[in-house]
Enzyme design. Structure first.
Site, PDB file in Angstrom:
ATOM      1  N   CYS A  91       0.713  -1.020   0.018  1.00 52.12           N
ATOM      2  CA  CYS A  91       0.002  -0.047  -0.057  1.00 52.12           C
ATOM      3  C   CYS A  91       0.800   1.205   0.118  1.00 52.12           C
ATOM      4  CB  CYS A  91      -0.903  -0.008   1.215  1.00 52.12           C
ATOM      5  SG  CYS A  91      -2.197  -1.253   1.356  1.00 52.12           S
ATOM      6  N   CYS A 169      -3.791  -7.385   8.711  1.00 50.01           N
ATOM      7  CA  CYS A 169      -3.356  -6.582   7.348  1.00 50.01           C
ATOM      8  C   CYS A 169      -4.646  -5.628   7.391  1.00 50.01           C
ATOM      9  CB  CYS A 169      -3.107  -7.058   6.141  1.00 50.01           C
ATOM     10  SG  CYS A 169      -3.250  -6.231   4.387  1.00 50.01           S
ATOM     11  N   ASP A 391     -11.511  -5.134 -21.800  1.00 48.80           N
ATOM     12  CA  ASP A 391     -11.017  -5.270 -20.247  1.00 48.80           C
ATOM     13  C   ASP A 391      -9.670  -6.006 -20.299  1.00 48.80           C
ATOM     14  OD1 ASP A 391     -10.485  -5.024 -17.491  1.00 48.80           O
ATOM     15  OD2 ASP A 391     -12.235  -6.333 -17.074  1.00 48.80           O
ATOM     16  N   CYS A 418      -6.730  -0.958 -16.424  1.00 50.60           N
ATOM     17  CA  CYS A 418      -5.973  -0.747 -15.147  1.00 50.60           C
ATOM     18  C   CYS A 418      -4.682  -0.297 -15.288  1.00 50.60           C
ATOM     19  CB  CYS A 418      -5.984  -2.387 -14.511  1.00 50.60           C
ATOM     20  SG  CYS A 418      -4.989  -3.500 -15.753  1.00 50.60           S
TER      21      CYS A 418
HETATM   22  N1  SAH Z   1     -13.504  -8.924 -17.320  1.00 53.75           N
HETATM   23  C1  SAH Z   1     -12.967  -9.704 -16.147  1.00 53.75           C
HETATM   24  C2  SAH Z   1     -11.349  -9.536 -16.218  1.00 53.75           C
HETATM   25  C3  SAH Z   1     -10.530  -9.341 -17.283  1.00 53.75           C
HETATM   26  S1  SAH Z   1      -8.945  -9.413 -16.778  1.00 53.75           S
HETATM   27  C4  SAH Z   1     -13.546  -9.281 -15.222  1.00 53.75           C
HETATM   28  O1  SAH Z   1     -14.121  -8.504 -15.100  1.00 53.75           O
HETATM   29  O2  SAH Z   1     -13.476 -10.159 -14.234  1.00 53.75           O
HETATM   30  C5  SAH Z   1      -8.150  -9.835 -18.284  1.00 53.75           C
HETATM   31  C6  SAH Z   1      -8.337 -11.045 -18.827  1.00 53.75           C
HETATM   32  O3  SAH Z   1      -7.893 -11.022 -20.369  1.00 53.75           O
HETATM   33  C7  SAH Z   1      -7.656 -12.214 -18.275  1.00 53.75           C
HETATM   34  O4  SAH Z   1      -8.668 -13.041 -17.858  1.00 53.75           O
HETATM   35  C8  SAH Z   1      -6.747 -12.789 -19.298  1.00 53.75           C
HETATM   36  O5  SAH Z   1      -6.587 -14.383 -19.197  1.00 53.75           O
HETATM   37  C9  SAH Z   1      -7.301 -12.257 -20.387  1.00 53.75           C
HETATM   38  N2  SAH Z   1      -6.497 -12.192 -21.885  1.00 53.75           N
HETATM   39  C10 SAH Z   1      -5.400 -11.873 -21.829  1.00 53.75           C
HETATM   40  N3  SAH Z   1      -4.943 -11.637 -23.034  1.00 53.75           N
HETATM   41  C11 SAH Z   1      -6.002 -11.981 -23.856  1.00 53.75           C
HETATM   42  C12 SAH Z   1      -6.178 -12.118 -25.419  1.00 53.75           C
HETATM   43  N4  SAH Z   1      -5.293 -11.775 -26.153  1.00 53.75           N
HETATM   44  N5  SAH Z   1      -7.369 -12.468 -25.720  1.00 53.75           N
HETATM   45  C13 SAH Z   1      -8.480 -12.652 -24.956  1.00 53.75           C
HETATM   46  N6  SAH Z   1      -8.158 -12.776 -23.587  1.00 53.75           N
HETATM   47  C14 SAH Z   1      -7.057 -12.332 -22.846  1.00 53.75           C
END
Ligand code: SAH
Length: 460
Positions: A91, A169, A391, A418
């Site tokens: 943190c 924690c 995402d 992120c």
């Molecule tokens: N949308 C999800 C979290 C996504 S995290 C939620 O809200 O919980 C990002 C995800 O992308 C991971 O699960 C990872 O395995 C996947 N990923 C990584 N590279 C990728 C690609 N080229 N095509 C599709 N998925 C992918």
């Protein structure tokens, strides 16, 4: 000018002390100052502060320094409440007032969009924070070790192999802390050997404690280096006695030399194989290894932002790219005609399908593959989306995916990110056909430098 030219050639050296004015916050939560035009990252320094700092690392383009003394203090500086704040490093913004953290996360996004997307006034809203920014993590995944004969469970100090004990924690949900403590006590009482990385002997490697916020159910998983746990029956009794609220006790075997926590086999030691959790209207069964977002309260707010940005009326075809276990797709499905998810990891896709079945949601489908390969393929076959939600991991979107988005041109792109830098770089390229309408930062991990956001891009 003359002075800077002269001094520019004087090399900086490790151990050198200097006085710096901190201009902004870096992506790892460090303060950023400049010395003879070189960028200097100072741990624990805040924007607006004047500090004495000592160089710990000098590179060609930048240097790192440790904070020696704050000469002029920022009004946002607070005493970090956590006793191991310095040792742990998890943190790294705890020395900053929470409201100021939220503002700095908004600013990091504004800066990134100015720099990479060349937007002078990017439409970044104030960060959505938490009313209580503590006890928010639903899972503790702590390595176990011995220090001076003492059993400790925690995380490795950033960049080292030094285990920091994280009893109590403050960002962990209390239940997860209680489970870790009780597991430590039980293991210690029964003298079950702790795994030693150097000698590769011993049994217990990791304690994983998870709490379902909506139902109160809790789960303990012991990751072991061996198939068998000595005195396992007594261990189960001890755990159940100490933790009457536990619903599930599992063992996962990971004998390999790896930084991955979980191995292939999971055995149920006692109770149910999964715990029940809810997020909004959705229900989930979480088995020991199943992925689930770590901050459920903020996750629900994030998904609501995605839903708002998508602005669905029930007629749209939606893609949920990088869908993980499918939660965004399931969140949107009731407001869409159909949702198709793409995810790289087959187990996650299995979980996504299971989650759809469990919630009785039929207008979704989930596909294993790379977003940048499947989406262009679908387009060729005539399957196109009105709204695409992405995402991606920290690396952002693959170039081929951006290309495909620019060709297919869905009406809206909702970008959950992120990483402000890759978000801004991707937006820069999407801007040839899309207008950035809104960026909504959301604090997923209070007191850490993580910056999560949900952006809306609309076709021009
Ligand atoms: N949308 C999800 C979290 C996504 S995290 C939620 O809200 O919980 C990002 C995800 O992308 C991971 O699960 C990872 O395995 C996947 N990923 C990584 N590279 C990728 C690609 N080229 N095509 C599709 N998925 C992918």
């Amino acid at each position: 000018m003359r002075e800077s030219k002269q001094t520019k050639d004087v090399p900086l050296r490790i151990g050198q002390q200097m006085t710096l004015t901190i201009r902004s916050l870096g992506i790892n939560g460090e303060g950023i100052g400049y010395y003879k035009k070189k960028i200097v990252f100072v741990d624990q320094a805040l924007p607006g502060e004047v500090v004495h700092a000592e160089l710990t690392e000098v590179k060609e383009k930048y240097a790192h320094a440790k904070l020696v003394k704050v000469v002029q203090r920022s009004p946002a500086r607070v005493q970090p409440p956590c006793p191991v704040y310095e040792q742990c490093g998890g943190c790294s913004l705890q020395h900053m007032d929470y409201q100021a953290q939220l503002v700095s996360k908004q600013e990091l996004l504004i800066e990134a969009l100015r720099k990479y997307a060349k937007l002078e006034h990017p439409p970044v809203k104030p960060t959505i924070g938490m009313a209580n920014p503590w006890s928010y993590r639903n899972k503790a995944q702590f390595q176990v070790g011995k220090q001076q004969g003492q059993l400790v469970a925690g995380l490795y100090r950033t960049g080292t192999h030094q285990l920091v004990d994280l009893s109590g924690c403050p960002v962990q949900h209390e239940q997860t802390n209680q489970i870790v403590e009780a597991a430590k006590q039980a293991v210690e009482k029964l003298n079950i050997p702790i795994f030693d990385e150097r000698t590769r002997s011993g049994v217990i490697r990791t304690i994983v404690a998870r709490a379902a916020f909506a139902t109160g159910e809790t789960q303990l998983t012991l990751v072991t280096a061996t198939q068998e746990i000595p005195r396992v029956k007594e261990l189960i009794l001890e755990l159940r006695y100490r933790l009457p609220q536990l619903v599930s006790i599992a063992q996962n075997v990971n004998s390999r030399k790896t930084s991955l926590v979980f191995g292939e086999t999971t055995k149920q030691l006692w109770g149910r194989p999964s715990i029940a959790e809810k997020l909004g209207e959705l229900s989930f069964d979480l088995s020991a290894r199943a992925f689930f977002q770590l901050n459920p309260e903020q996750t629900a707010k994030l998904y609501d932002q995605v839903k708002q940005a998508a602005g669905l009326n029930g007629t749209e075809t939606v893609f949920d790219l990088y869908c993980g276990t499918g939660t965004i797709a399931l969140w949107l499905a009731p407001s869409a005609k159909e949702v198709h998810g793409i995810e790289l990891i087959p187990e996650a896709v299995e979980d996504a399908r299971q989650n759809a079945r469990k919630n009785g949601i039929a207008n979704v489908s989930f596909h294993v593959g790379k977003a940048e390969e499947l989406m262009p393929k679908w387009a060729k076959q005539g399957l196109k989306a009105d709204v695409v939600v992405v995402d991606p991991p920290r690396t952002g979107l693959a170039a081929e995916l951006i290309q495909s988005l620019l060709q297919v041109k869905p009406q809206k792109i909702v970008y959950v990110s992120c990483n402000p830098s890759t978000l801004a770089k991707d937006i820069q390229r999407l801007q040839q056909s899309y207008a950035l309408k809104q960026v909504q930062p959301l604090d997923m991990f209070p007191h850490t430098p993580h910056v999560e956001s949900c952006s809306l891009l609309v076709r021009m």
